[in-house]
Design a protein around this motif. Structure first.
Motif, short mmCIF file in Angstrom:
data_model
loop_
_atom_site.label_atom_id
_atom_site.label_comp_id
_atom_site.label_asym_id
_atom_site.label_seq_id
_atom_site.Cartn_x
_atom_site.Cartn_y
_atom_site.Cartn_z
N LEU A 1 44.53 44.21 39.45
CA LEU A 1 43.66 44.75 38.39
C LEU A 1 42.43 43.88 38.18
CD1 LEU A 1 46.44 45.64 35.80
CD2 LEU A 1 45.03 47.28 37.04
N ASN A 2 42.44 42.67 38.75
CA ASN A 2 41.37 41.69 38.62
C ASN A 2 41.05 41.40 37.14
OD1 ASN A 2 39.50 39.87 39.68
ND2 ASN A 2 37.84 41.36 39.58
N PRO A 3 42.07 41.11 36.35
CA PRO A 3 41.83 40.85 34.92
C PRO A 3 41.25 39.46 34.70
CG PRO A 3 44.13 40.45 35.43
CD PRO A 3 43.49 40.93 36.71
N SER A 4 40.56 39.32 33.58
CA SER A 4 40.06 38.00 33.20
C SER A 4 41.19 37.15 32.64
CB SER A 4 38.97 38.15 32.14
OG SER A 4 37.91 38.94 32.61
N LEU A 5 42.20 37.81 32.08
CA LEU A 5 43.31 37.12 31.42
C LEU A 5 44.63 37.72 31.89
CD1 LEU A 5 44.43 35.21 29.19
CD2 LEU A 5 44.05 37.08 27.57
N ILE A 6 45.55 36.86 32.31
CA ILE A 6 46.89 37.30 32.71
C ILE A 6 47.88 36.81 31.65
CG2 ILE A 6 48.71 37.15 34.45
CD1 ILE A 6 46.56 36.76 36.54
N LEU A 7 48.66 37.74 31.12
CA LEU A 7 49.66 37.46 30.09
C LEU A 7 51.04 37.59 30.71
CD1 LEU A 7 47.97 39.69 27.39
CD2 LEU A 7 47.77 37.21 27.59
N TYR B 1 46.79 41.33 48.11
CA TYR B 1 47.61 40.66 47.09
C TYR B 1 49.04 40.44 47.55
CZ TYR B 1 43.57 41.12 44.17
OH TYR B 1 42.30 41.00 43.67
N ILE B 2 49.51 41.28 48.46
CA ILE B 2 50.81 41.03 49.09
C ILE B 2 50.78 39.70 49.83
CG2 ILE B 2 52.28 41.77 51.01
CD1 ILE B 2 51.68 44.69 50.08
N ASP B 3 49.71 39.47 50.57
CA ASP B 3 49.55 38.19 51.29
C ASP B 3 49.43 37.03 50.30
OD1 ASP B 3 49.55 39.69 53.62
OD2 ASP B 3 47.36 39.66 53.86
N MET B 4 48.74 37.25 49.21
CA MET B 4 48.50 36.20 48.23
C MET B 4 49.79 35.70 47.61
SD MET B 4 46.10 36.36 44.80
CE MET B 4 44.70 37.00 45.70
N VAL B 5 50.73 36.62 47.34
CA VAL B 5 51.98 36.22 46.67
C VAL B 5 53.12 35.96 47.65
CG1 VAL B 5 51.35 37.44 44.55
CG2 VAL B 5 52.77 38.60 46.26
N GLY B 6 52.82 35.96 48.94
CA GLY B 6 53.83 35.59 49.92
C GLY B 6 54.85 36.67 50.24
N LEU B 7 54.41 37.93 50.24
CA LEU B 7 55.32 39.03 50.55
C LEU B 7 54.94 39.74 51.85
CD1 LEU B 7 55.97 40.67 47.06
CD2 LEU B 7 57.61 39.46 48.48
N ILE C 1 53.55 40.30 39.78
CA ILE C 1 52.39 39.43 39.68
C ILE C 1 51.24 39.98 40.53
CG2 ILE C 1 51.51 37.13 40.26
CD1 ILE C 1 54.36 36.08 39.58
N ALA C 2 51.55 40.43 41.74
CA ALA C 2 50.52 41.00 42.61
C ALA C 2 49.89 42.23 41.97
CB ALA C 2 51.12 41.37 43.97
N LYS D 1 43.31 54.46 52.33
CA LYS D 1 42.88 53.26 53.05
C LYS D 1 42.55 52.14 52.05
CE LYS D 1 39.46 51.49 56.31
NZ LYS D 1 38.22 51.78 57.09
N LYS D 2 41.82 52.48 51.00
CA LYS D 2 41.47 51.50 49.98
C LYS D 2 42.72 50.97 49.29
CE LYS D 2 38.73 49.48 46.86
NZ LYS D 2 37.84 48.34 47.19
N GLN D 3 43.65 51.85 48.95
CA GLN D 3 44.90 51.43 48.31
C GLN D 3 45.65 50.44 49.19
OE1 GLN D 3 47.37 54.76 46.93
NE2 GLN D 3 45.53 56.03 46.81
N LYS D 4 45.78 50.76 50.47
CA LYS D 4 46.54 49.92 51.39
C LYS D 4 45.86 48.56 51.59
CE LYS D 4 48.65 49.98 55.99
NZ LYS D 4 48.84 50.78 57.24
N GLU D 5 44.54 48.57 51.76
CA GLU D 5 43.81 47.32 52.00
C GLU D 5 43.88 46.39 50.80
OE1 GLU D 5 39.90 48.61 53.02
OE2 GLU D 5 40.39 48.94 55.14
N GLU D 6 43.69 46.95 49.61
CA GLU D 6 43.71 46.12 48.41
C GLU D 6 45.13 45.58 48.15
OE1 GLU D 6 41.18 45.12 46.08
OE2 GLU D 6 40.16 45.57 47.96
N ALA D 7 46.13 46.45 48.34
CA ALA D 7 47.51 46.00 48.15
C ALA D 7 47.85 44.88 49.12
CB ALA D 7 48.48 47.17 48.33
N GLN D 8 47.40 45.00 50.37
CA GLN D 8 47.73 43.99 51.38
C GLN D 8 47.16 42.63 51.01
OE1 GLN D 8 49.78 44.77 54.11
NE2 GLN D 8 49.91 42.54 54.09
#
Length: 263
Positions: free
Chosen positions: A153-159, A120-126, A147-148, A111-118
């Motif tokens: 991972l909620n990183p402070s820095l994205i490379l 970021y899926i919404d965030m990147v337009g998928l 990108i999602a 449930k946690k996996q699905k909710e968190e994935a969703q």
């Protein structure tokens, strides 16, 4: 205090078989503040990706140091997320499961996996492609998954290492707009490697121009232009001419060649 500091960094690659050394980076110094969008720009072979890999913790400088929030980077960490030129997705997993894979490794329930994935899926337009597999998606959509996955991972820095290089011009433009939107709405610090002057000018708040090998900081340019960036504007093209001049200025043709014999 700066969010990220690169101090006197040098990187030398040794070829033990041939007994030679190749200096990829020489005396790199710069600092980045939190929530900046920084583009590392330079021609092929100038050490952009090498520098990014050291910030990620995949590799270490030969000399000098890289500090994040005052702490020396010596290894990979969850505070840094990486997006590669190719999204390196697992072909046997759906979009949702690719994005949430690290949560599964950490033991999160389904449930946690699905909710968190969703989220970021919404965030990147998928939205609507949760159950699709990588082979069913376009190149741009697969990069959105990458990108999602990094954002989750909620990183402070994205490379980001030339993540749009393989995309067609129209998809690339869409992805640039999408990335800027995500950065504006969900503030992160981003370091984006590119060899495209226009891409750097469209995306960045700051451009660090590297010289030909061995890579040195040629110039740091702070950009104060409205968004979305008007590629036909006078200021955009002034910056473009300046940067092209920096990149193509004459250098010692022997610079960076593997000519130092190791004794």
């Amino acid at each position: 205090m700066a969010f990220l500091e690169v101090k006197n960094v040098e990187k030398v690659f040794k070829d033990e078989k041939r007994g030679t050394e190749l200096k990829a980076l020489d005396n790199i110094n710069f600092s980045i503040m939190e929530n900046e969008f920084v583009c590392l720009l330079g021609g092929s072979g100038c050490g952009k990706s090498t520098l990014l890999n050291m910030i990620a913790g995949f590799d270490k400088p030969t000399s000098g140091e890289i500090l994040m929030n005052g702490k020396k980077i010596e290894r990979m960490g969850a505070d840094r997320g990486m997006v590669f030129q190719q999204p390196t997705l697992m072909p046997w997993l759906t979009v949702s499961k690719n994005i949430s894979f690290h949560l599964k490794l950490k033991g999160a329930n389904k449930k946690k996996q699905k909710e968190e994935a969703q989220k970021y899926i919404d965030m990147v337009g998928l939205t609507g492609f949760e159950k699709h597999y990588p082979h069913e998606l376009s190149g741009g959509m697969n990069q959105r998954v990458g990108i999602a996955r990094a954002l989750l991972l909620n990183p402070s820095l994205i490379l980001m290492d030339e993540p749009f290089a393989a995309l067609d011009p129209f998809t690339k433009s869409d992805m640039q707009e999408e990335l800027v939107r995500i950065w504006q709405e969900h503030k992160r610090t981003i370091i984006f490697v590119t060899h495209s002057v226009e891409e750097a000018l469209i995306l960045g708040t700051k451009i660090i121009v590297l010289s030909k090998r061995p890579g040195r900081v040629n110039k740091i340019i702070d950009l104060d232009m409205d968004r979305p960036r008007d590629t036909t504007s006078t200021i955009f093209n002034q910056h473009k001419r300046e940067i092209l001049g920096l990149i193509h200025e004459n250098k010692d043709p022997e610079a960076g060649r593997p000519i130092h014999q190791v004794i």
